[in-house]
Each structure stands twice: as C-alpha cells, then as structure tokens.
Design a protein around this motif. Structure first.
Motif, PDB file in Angstrom:
ATOM      1  N   PHE A  32       0.834  -1.205   0.000  1.00 20.44           N
ATOM      2  CA  PHE A  32       0.000   0.000   0.000  1.00 20.44           C
ATOM      3  C   PHE A  32       0.870   1.257   0.000  1.00 20.44           C
ATOM      4  O   PHE A  32       1.886   1.335   0.690  1.00 20.44           O
ATOM      5  CB  PHE A  32      -0.904  -0.011   1.231  1.00 20.44           C
ATOM      6  N   LEU A  33       0.454   2.267  -0.793  1.00 25.80           N
ATOM      7  CA  LEU A  33       1.156   3.545  -0.847  1.00 25.80           C
ATOM      8  C   LEU A  33       0.350   4.694  -0.250  1.00 25.80           C
ATOM      9  O   LEU A  33       0.802   5.385   0.650  1.00 25.80           O
ATOM     10  CB  LEU A  33       1.507   3.888  -2.300  1.00 25.80           C
ATOM     11  N   PHE A  34      -0.860   4.928  -0.771  1.00 30.37           N
ATOM     12  CA  PHE A  34      -1.662   6.057  -0.296  1.00 30.37           C
ATOM     13  C   PHE A  34      -3.130   5.783  -0.589  1.00 30.37           C
ATOM     14  O   PHE A  34      -3.473   4.899  -1.372  1.00 30.37           O
ATOM     15  CB  PHE A  34      -1.225   7.363  -0.983  1.00 30.37           C
ATOM     16  N   LYS A  35      -4.002   6.586   0.056  1.00 27.44           N
ATOM     17  CA  LYS A  35      -5.440   6.500  -0.191  1.00 27.44           C
ATOM     18  C   LYS A  35      -6.085   7.842   0.108  1.00 27.44           C
ATOM     19  O   LYS A  35      -5.518   8.674   0.836  1.00 27.44           O
ATOM     20  CB  LYS A  35      -6.087   5.411   0.659  1.00 27.44           C
ATOM     21  N   THR A  36      -7.267   8.069  -0.450  1.00 28.22           N
ATOM     22  CA  THR A  36      -8.038   9.256  -0.100  1.00 28.22           C
ATOM     23  C   THR A  36      -8.787   9.001   1.200  1.00 28.22           C
ATOM     24  O   THR A  36      -8.964   7.860   1.637  1.00 28.22           O
ATOM     25  CB  THR A  36      -9.024   9.607  -1.229  1.00 28.22           C
ATOM     26  N   VAL A 110      -6.836   4.714  -4.374  1.00 30.63           N
ATOM     27  CA  VAL A 110      -5.831   3.992  -3.598  1.00 30.63           C
ATOM     28  C   VAL A 110      -4.621   3.747  -4.495  1.00 30.63           C
ATOM     29  O   VAL A 110      -4.772   3.438  -5.693  1.00 30.63           O
ATOM     30  CB  VAL A 110      -6.361   2.635  -3.074  1.00 30.63           C
ATOM     31  N   GLY A 111      -3.423   3.867  -3.941  1.00 28.84           N
ATOM     32  CA  GLY A 111      -2.197   3.608  -4.692  1.00 28.84           C
ATOM     33  C   GLY A 111      -1.446   2.411  -4.127  1.00 28.84           C
ATOM     34  O   GLY A 111      -1.360   2.231  -2.907  1.00 28.84           O
ATOM     35  N   PHE A 112      -0.897   1.575  -5.028  1.00 30.94           N
ATOM     36  CA  PHE A 112      -0.139   0.392  -4.646  1.00 30.94           C
ATOM     37  C   PHE A 112       1.157   0.338  -5.460  1.00 30.94           C
ATOM     38  O   PHE A 112       1.254   0.912  -6.534  1.00 30.94           O
ATOM     39  CB  PHE A 112      -0.925  -0.893  -4.904  1.00 30.94           C
ATOM     40  N   ALA A 113       2.147  -0.405  -4.950  1.00 34.39           N
ATOM     41  CA  ALA A 113       3.399  -0.588  -5.684  1.00 34.39           C
ATOM     42  C   ALA A 113       4.051  -1.888  -5.251  1.00 34.39           C
ATOM     43  O   ALA A 113       3.758  -2.439  -4.177  1.00 34.39           O
ATOM     44  CB  ALA A 113       4.355   0.578  -5.456  1.00 34.39           C
ATOM     45  N   GLY A 114       4.959  -2.380  -6.101  1.00 33.16           N
ATOM     46  CA  GLY A 114       5.757  -3.540  -5.742  1.00 33.16           C
ATOM     47  C   GLY A 114       6.927  -3.125  -4.867  1.00 33.16           C
ATOM     48  O   GLY A 114       7.000  -1.992  -4.385  1.00 33.16           O
ATOM     49  N   VAL A 115       7.864  -4.037  -4.672  1.00 32.15           N
ATOM     50  CA  VAL A 115       8.991  -3.763  -3.774  1.00 32.15           C
ATOM     51  C   VAL A 115      10.322  -3.662  -4.514  1.00 32.15           C
ATOM     52  O   VAL A 115      11.346  -3.360  -3.898  1.00 32.15           O
ATOM     53  CB  VAL A 115       9.088  -4.851  -2.678  1.00 32.15           C
ATOM     54  N   LEU A 116      10.328  -3.892  -5.825  1.00 28.84           N
ATOM     55  CA  LEU A 116      11.559  -3.831  -6.609  1.00 28.84           C
ATOM     56  C   LEU A 116      11.378  -2.890  -7.794  1.00 28.84           C
ATOM     57  O   LEU A 116      10.260  -2.717  -8.296  1.00 28.84           O
ATOM     58  CB  LEU A 116      11.936  -5.227  -7.130  1.00 28.84           C
ATOM     59  N   ASP A 136       5.699 -13.386  -4.216  1.00 32.73           N
ATOM     60  CA  ASP A 136       5.872 -11.944  -4.016  1.00 32.73           C
ATOM     61  C   ASP A 136       5.464 -11.106  -5.220  1.00 32.73           C
ATOM     62  O   ASP A 136       5.611  -9.879  -5.193  1.00 32.73           O
ATOM     63  CB  ASP A 136       7.318 -11.584  -3.636  1.00 32.73           C
ATOM     64  N   ALA A 137       4.950 -11.727  -6.308  1.00 28.60           N
ATOM     65  CA  ALA A 137       4.514 -10.940  -7.463  1.00 28.60           C
ATOM     66  C   ALA A 137       3.200 -10.211  -7.186  1.00 28.60           C
ATOM     67  O   ALA A 137       2.946  -9.140  -7.737  1.00 28.60           O
ATOM     68  CB  ALA A 137       4.361 -11.828  -8.691  1.00 28.60           C
ATOM     69  N   PHE A 138       2.354 -10.768  -6.334  1.00 28.86           N
ATOM     70  CA  PHE A 138       1.039 -10.187  -6.074  1.00 28.86           C
ATOM     71  C   PHE A 138       1.157  -8.814  -5.429  1.00 28.86           C
ATOM     72  O   PHE A 138       1.928  -8.614  -4.493  1.00 28.86           O
ATOM     73  CB  PHE A 138       0.225 -11.106  -5.159  1.00 28.86           C
ATOM     74  N   VAL A 139       0.359  -7.868  -5.957  1.00 31.22           N
ATOM     75  CA  VAL A 139       0.295  -6.523  -5.383  1.00 31.22           C
ATOM     76  C   VAL A 139      -1.098  -6.257  -4.822  1.00 31.22           C
ATOM     77  O   VAL A 139      -1.267  -5.990  -3.635  1.00 31.22           O
ATOM     78  CB  VAL A 139       0.665  -5.445  -6.413  1.00 31.22           C
ATOM     79  N   ALA A 140      -2.129  -6.313  -5.671  1.00 33.66           N
ATOM     80  CA  ALA A 140      -3.489  -6.011  -5.230  1.00 33.66           C
ATOM     81  C   ALA A 140      -4.481  -6.673  -6.171  1.00 33.66           C
ATOM     82  O   ALA A 140      -4.152  -7.045  -7.302  1.00 33.66           O
ATOM     83  CB  ALA A 140      -3.717  -4.495  -5.183  1.00 33.66           C
ATOM     84  N   ALA A 141      -5.727  -6.800  -5.698  1.00 34.52           N
ATOM     85  CA  ALA A 141      -6.778  -7.411  -6.525  1.00 34.52           C
ATOM     86  C   ALA A 141      -8.138  -7.001  -6.001  1.00 34.52           C
ATOM     87  O   ALA A 141      -8.282  -6.571  -4.848  1.00 34.52           O
ATOM     88  CB  ALA A 141      -6.657  -8.936  -6.528  1.00 34.52           C
ATOM     89  N   GLU A 142      -9.136  -7.156  -6.857  1.00 31.94           N
ATOM     90  CA  GLU A 142     -10.509  -6.980  -6.418  1.00 31.94           C
ATOM     91  C   GLU A 142     -10.889  -8.089  -5.448  1.00 31.94           C
ATOM     92  O   GLU A 142     -10.318  -9.183  -5.470  1.00 31.94           O
ATOM     93  CB  GLU A 142     -11.462  -7.017  -7.608  1.00 31.94           C
ATOM     94  N   SER A 143     -11.885  -7.829  -4.612  1.00 27.11           N
ATOM     95  CA  SER A 143     -12.306  -8.826  -3.638  1.00 27.11           C
ATOM     96  C   SER A 143     -12.950 -10.039  -4.298  1.00 27.11           C
ATOM     97  O   SER A 143     -13.125 -11.069  -3.652  1.00 27.11           O
ATOM     98  CB  SER A 143     -13.290  -8.201  -2.640  1.00 27.11           C
ATOM     99  N   THR A 144     -13.290  -9.949  -5.581  1.00 23.45           N
ATOM    100  CA  THR A 144     -13.875 -11.085  -6.302  1.00 23.45           C
ATOM    101  C   THR A 144     -12.806 -12.042  -6.824  1.00 23.45           C
ATOM    102  O   THR A 144     -13.129 -13.099  -7.362  1.00 23.45           O
ATOM    103  CB  THR A 144     -14.713 -10.584  -7.489  1.00 23.45           C
ATOM    104  N   VAL A 145     -11.537 -11.669  -6.687  1.00 26.25           N
ATOM    105  CA  VAL A 145     -10.417 -12.531  -7.087  1.00 26.25           C
ATOM    106  C   VAL A 145      -9.905 -13.260  -5.853  1.00 26.25           C
ATOM    107  O   VAL A 145      -9.607 -12.629  -4.833  1.00 26.25           O
ATOM    108  CB  VAL A 145      -9.277 -11.706  -7.724  1.00 26.25           C
TER     109      VAL A 145
END
Length: 280
Positions: A32-36, A110-116, A136-145
């Motif tokens: 996670f990076l940021f959110k409103t 909402v903002g997301f990023a990887g680690v590399l 470790d490839a996973f970053v984010a997904a919808e709750s339906t995934v």
C-alpha cells in the motif's frame, strides 16, 4: 465491471486504483502507498478465498437458536479456514495478513506498488482460467479474485528435483502483479511449444501452461561447464503449452549480486554459477 486502474511511472511503477462506492480491493501487507480519506482500510488474516473479500452475509444472520447454532459453526469453520490460509502463506514465506480498502461516500483512490524497480501489470480474470505467479509478485486485486498458494514439488520439477511455490489467482476481476526490470509477453506455442528460462525470470503464466524445472545438461563435461561457469546454476525453468507467459528481465539474485559488488562484497569472481556466494 472492470476495475478502474492506471499504472504510472517507468523505472518504479505504481498502480492508482479508482474505487467506486462500496467496492473493495485488497493487497498484500507492505504494498500500500496512499489512499483518499473516504477509503477505509482494514487488516485481516483471512484472504478472500475464506471470506469472499467481504464480511460474510448471513453468517448467524437469522434469528433464533438454530441461527445462533449455525453462526457458531460458521465462525468455527471460518476460523479453521483462516488458520489453514495463514499456515500456507507462512510456509510459502508470504505476508500473513491482507489489507482491504473500501470506498465510502463517493469515488475513492488507492495507490499500490511492488517492492523492486520494475514493471506492473493488470490481469483480467474471466473465471475460465486461473493465473499463477511467482512468490511476491502479487500486489493487489478486487475482492472477487481469490488468492491461493500452489505448492509444486519434485514430480512437476522433473529431473530438476526442486520444489517451488506459486501464487494462484482464480475467480473474476482484476489482479495487479509486479516484477523486476522490464516485462516480455510470449506464448511457448509460438516457439515450438516450449521455452527454457532462468528460474528467476518467470513472473506469471496462465493455467494450461506446464511449469517445470530441469537440470542444465547432463552430468558430463559440458553440463558441469554450464553449471559452474554459465551463471545459471544447475537448473532452468521449463514452460510448455499454449498460453500467455510473462517474463522479467531482472532477477532478484542478479540484483543482489550487483549490490554486493557495488559494496565491495562480491566474492564470486566473474564465473557465477556454483561459485556464487549468496550468504548475507
């Protein structure tokens, strides 16, 4: 409806997700990076495969003694399912918790990023094919995934005899993954049905692709030359079949070796391979 997202940046990309009211996305802890302000954040041990990414409707929701009994049984089953998920993620070396983000009172961001340093990719699942990704490839997904762990062992790894752990995504919706360096998309069917790659270059592939590990050559002079001086060690990953494959141009091992060399700690010389010293 497809998740509204934009991948921005070059050397270190990030995903900026626009959330419609009531919609939920989740990420692995640390991505996670940021959110409103109108986006709520909740950390849970349970993954969407255990709770659907949302509080389960109807669990103990009916009145009376029978409803209470059902609710207690449902809570016990959910607790056991969560414990199994956490145990799998712990064995795989994954984050133990997920962070869930839900927009309230209007559209949120909402903002997301990887680690590399590297690229990101949004994959669209239609429910017909799963996707597999490196750890470790996973970053984010919808709750339906739904997020799961796939353990593969020596049988799948064939003569390589190595086990490996993969992330598995099923269901419908958008899942965002990240890797190191630049991505290349290919289909083994376009290259005679099979490609051999460095084991650290695989980012993700569709269900239907057969992923194995094989030794680099035989136990002969050329095989030992490949292993000792080729820089690839003893094994290569094999990808066979007809489907989409995503590879990355930078491996974590090569990045770690470059950093050690820059810090004056490179003791492997110019050969790599079995002479590589990866102890910290």
């Amino acid at each position: 409806m497809t998740l509204q997202q934009e991948i921005v940046g070059t050397a270190m990309q990030m995903a900026v997700v626009s959330l419609q009211p009531g919609r939920t996305v989740y990420c692995e802890a640390g991505k996670f990076l940021f959110k409103t302000a109108n986006v709520t954040m909740e950390t849970r041990l349970s993954g969407p495969s255990g709770s659907g990414g949302q509080p389960q409707a109807g669990a103990g929701g009916t009145g009376g003694a029978s409803g209470a009994g059902g609710g207690m049984g449902g809570m016990l089953r959910q607790a056991m399912g969560t414990a199994m998920q956490v145990g799998q993620r712990a064995l795989a070396g994954e984050s133990l918790a997920f962070q869930y983000f839900t927009s309230t009172g209007g559209e949120g961001t909402v903002g997301f990023a990887g680690v590399l340093p590297g690229e990101m990719r949004a994959l669209e699942l239609d429910g017909t094919r799963a996707w597999f990704a490196e750890k470790d490839a996973f970053v984010a997904a919808e709750s339906t995934v739904e997020f799961g762990i796939a353990f593969q062992g020596g049988k799948t790894g064939r003569s390589g005899g190595e086990g490996f752990v993969l992330e598995k995504f099923t269901g419908r919706g958008t899942v965002i993954i990240a890797g190191a360096g630049n991505f290349i998309d290919l289909n083994p069917a376009d290259f005679g049905g099979r490609v051999d790659v460095d084991t650290g270059c695989v980012v993700a592939f569709e269900e239907g692709i057969r992923y194995g590990v094989q030794r680099v050559g035989g136990l002969n002079r050329q095989g030992m030359m490949n292993a000792v001086f080729g820089g690839e060690g003893l094994s290569l990953a094999t990808l066979e079949g007809n489907g989409r494959v995503i590879l990355q141009s930078l491996t974590i091992e090569s990045l770690a070796n470059a950093l050690r060399k820059a810090q004056g700690g490179d003791k492997q010389g110019p050969t790599g391979g079995l002479f590589s010293t990866n102890a910290g």
